[in-house]
Design a protein around this motif. Structure first.
Motif, mmCIF file in Angstrom:
data_model
loop_
_atom_site.group_PDB
_atom_site.id
_atom_site.type_symbol
_atom_site.label_atom_id
_atom_site.label_comp_id
_atom_site.label_asym_id
_atom_site.label_seq_id
_atom_site.Cartn_x
_atom_site.Cartn_y
_atom_site.Cartn_z
ATOM 1 N N ILE A 1 -29.841 17.721 32.549
ATOM 2 C CA ILE A 1 -31.214 17.757 33.027
ATOM 3 C C ILE A 1 -32.012 18.832 32.290
ATOM 4 O O ILE A 1 -33.181 18.642 31.948
ATOM 5 N N VAL A 2 -31.378 19.972 32.019
ATOM 6 C CA VAL A 2 -32.033 21.036 31.251
ATOM 7 C C VAL A 2 -32.414 20.523 29.866
ATOM 8 O O VAL A 2 -33.538 20.750 29.382
ATOM 9 N N ASN A 3 -31.500 19.816 29.224
ATOM 10 C CA ASN A 3 -31.774 19.258 27.903
ATOM 11 C C ASN A 3 -32.922 18.264 27.967
ATOM 12 O O ASN A 3 -33.785 18.219 27.079
ATOM 13 N N TYR A 4 -32.957 17.460 29.036
ATOM 14 C CA TYR A 4 -34.031 16.487 29.199
ATOM 15 C C TYR A 4 -35.376 17.204 29.353
ATOM 16 O O TYR A 4 -36.395 16.766 28.817
ATOM 17 N N GLY A 5 -35.379 18.309 30.082
ATOM 18 C CA GLY A 5 -36.602 19.101 30.225
ATOM 19 C C GLY A 5 -37.103 19.605 28.893
ATOM 20 O O GLY A 5 -38.313 19.603 28.629
ATOM 21 N N HIS A 6 -36.184 20.048 28.033
ATOM 22 C CA HIS A 6 -36.583 20.497 26.685
ATOM 23 C C HIS A 6 -37.173 19.341 25.885
ATOM 24 O O HIS A 6 -38.164 19.522 25.158
ATOM 25 N N LEU A 7 -36.568 18.171 26.003
ATOM 26 C CA LEU A 7 -37.076 17.002 25.271
ATOM 27 C C LEU A 7 -38.476 16.626 25.726
ATOM 28 O O LEU A 7 -39.323 16.218 24.919
ATOM 29 N N LEU A 8 -38.738 16.779 27.031
ATOM 30 C CA LEU A 8 -40.064 16.448 27.554
ATOM 31 C C LEU A 8 -41.139 17.397 27.029
ATOM 32 O O LEU A 8 -42.329 17.080 27.084
ATOM 33 N N GLN A 9 -40.730 18.556 26.534
ATOM 34 C CA GLN A 9 -41.696 19.469 25.924
ATOM 35 C C GLN A 9 -42.122 18.987 24.542
ATOM 36 O O GLN A 9 -43.151 19.414 24.015
#
Length: 426
Positions: free
Chosen positions: A341-349
């Motif tokens: 989920i943390v990685n997904y948050g970075h991708l959404l940036q």
């Protein structure tokens, strides 16, 4: 002439309050987008010679758009012809090749057209030119220069059919870049929780995509149960329990007093909520109906989801609200205990996502529940099996990325916990 471009003007007529007739016209526009000349080219932008009639409420899908690309290419971008009858097969071949390889003016490194998109454009351009040549015998190009008719086996119809095939080969460029649309289960929970707590105005738009598989623009077309235009949602009850929910998408209606289109319906149908999601859909519906009590809405139309002014949400307005949701979700994802989920948050940036991500989540779930091509097409409201096949071909990979799910009910305990908190704060 260099400042002129062909474009599409959509004329819309609303009568009897809710009936919509749409017609697309091909026009010439100046550099400021002002119409400087009307053409009659749109009369050829329809399915070939065998089309004897058409739905009065139907538009032209993307035919006029693709034809405008061709017209700009042969009149202004590359060949500078003076009249349409000057067009040749070589010009058509070059246009379709550049279309397939994403080399048209305006294309960039991010432009990508899949095989079905290229094939659709080929078919629409051939239909357009076929009708134009038939109307203008003086045209330099003849039908035999453009296409030949072959018998091909249609797997869906299970018989041989006649098909127009170009006399030249058209290539397209495959794209191995992964589309940024996959969403971890935990990230989905965070997004839906944010919508439930802080953006409840779009809760049903999100629920219709996530739990009934509807396209975002179709969600904007849904009416209330008490709509003056007829109920938009039908509930079937057995012993006090909701056993079936059907959404009426059989006709695109005008849902606003200002006659602004809320978005199209790609396939007219009666769409059911997937059985595994009945409970969570009802939870969303009850929460939303409580939220909109005493809020203004246009009773003559009865759209389910409305803005603060009481008018039906348009897709564009929905998309802008969804962007706010994602912006608020990113900080939550970045501090989550789950590295995925943390990685997904970075991708959404770095990447933008749209409400279509919820329909994708729905499709992944149904794939893991064991739905076949026919099942996916039915629940997603697809016209062709291509999209469904994409999920089934990647099923083994999906099973690695997503937790195995029950084929009976959807576990939304994490989200439910968040909703209870939201309810207590009402």
């Amino acid at each position: 002439m260099d400042d002129l471009r062909f474009g599409v003007y959509e004329h819309k007529l609303v009568y009897d309050t809710d009936k919509i007739i749409k017609r697309q016209l091909i026009v010439l526009k100046d550099e400021d987008g002002n119409i400087v000349k009307w053409t009659d080219f749109h009369k050829y932008a329809r399915s070939g010679k065998k089309s004897l009639s058409r739905n009065i409420y139907g538009g032209h899908d993307k035919r006029c758009i693709n034809v405008s690309l061709l017209l700009n290419y042969v009149f202004f971008d590359k060949f500078h012809i003076e009249k349409l009858t000057d067009i040749t097969a070589e010009m058509v071949r070059d246009f379709l090749t550049d279309y397939g390889l994403c080399r048209l003016p305006g294309d960039d490194e991010n432009t990508h057209r899949i095989k079905s998109t290229v094939n659709t454009c080929i078919s629409q351009i051939i239909d357009f030119l076929d009708l134009m040549i038939n109307d203008h015998p003086e045209c330099k190009m003849k039908v035999d220069d453009l296409y030949k008719t072959e018998k091909v086996f249609d797997r869906r119809k299970k018989r041989y059919v006649s098909k127009k095939v170009p006399t030249f080969e058209i290539n397209y460029r495959s794209n191995n870049r992964k589309i940024f649309r996959d969403i971890p289960e935990g990230a989905f929970q965070i997004i839906m929780n944010e919508i439930t707590e802080n953006h409840r105005n779009i809760l049903m738009l999100a629920a219709l995509s996530a739990f009934a598989g509807m396209r975002p623009s179709e969600c904007c077309n849904v009416r209330r149960t008490d709509s003056a235009l007829g109920p938009g949602i039908l509930f079937e009850m057995t012993d006090g329990e909701v056993t079936n929910i059907t959404i009426d998408l059989t006709e695109e209606k005008n849902l606003r007093s200002d006659m602004v289109s809320v978005g199209g319906i790609k396939k007219e149908r009666l769409q059911k909520v997937y059985p595994a999601f009945l409970e969570v859909f009802m939870s969303c519906y009850n929460l939303y109906m409580k939220y909109i009590e005493e809020r203004p809405y246009e009773a003559d139309y009865g759209a389910l989801t409305t803005t603060s002014t009481g008018k039906a949400y348009t897709y564009d307005a929905y998309y802008q609200e969804f962007k706010k949701v994602i912006k608020n979700c990113i900080p939550v994802m970045l501090v989550d205990d789950d590295p995925q989920i943390v990685n997904y948050g970075h991708l959404l940036q770095e990447y933008n996502i749209s409400p279509h991500i919820l329909r994708h989540w729905f499709s992944v779930k149904l794939t893991l529940y064991g739905e076949d091509v026919a099942g996916l097409m039915n629940w997603r409201g697809d016209r062709s099996p291509e999209s469904a096949l994409t999920y089934l071909q990647n099923k083994s990979e999906l099973e690695k990325q997503y937790e195995r799910v029950s084929d009976e009910v959807f576990n939304y305990s994490l989200w439910r916990a968040g909703k209870i908190i939201g309810e207590k704060n009402d």
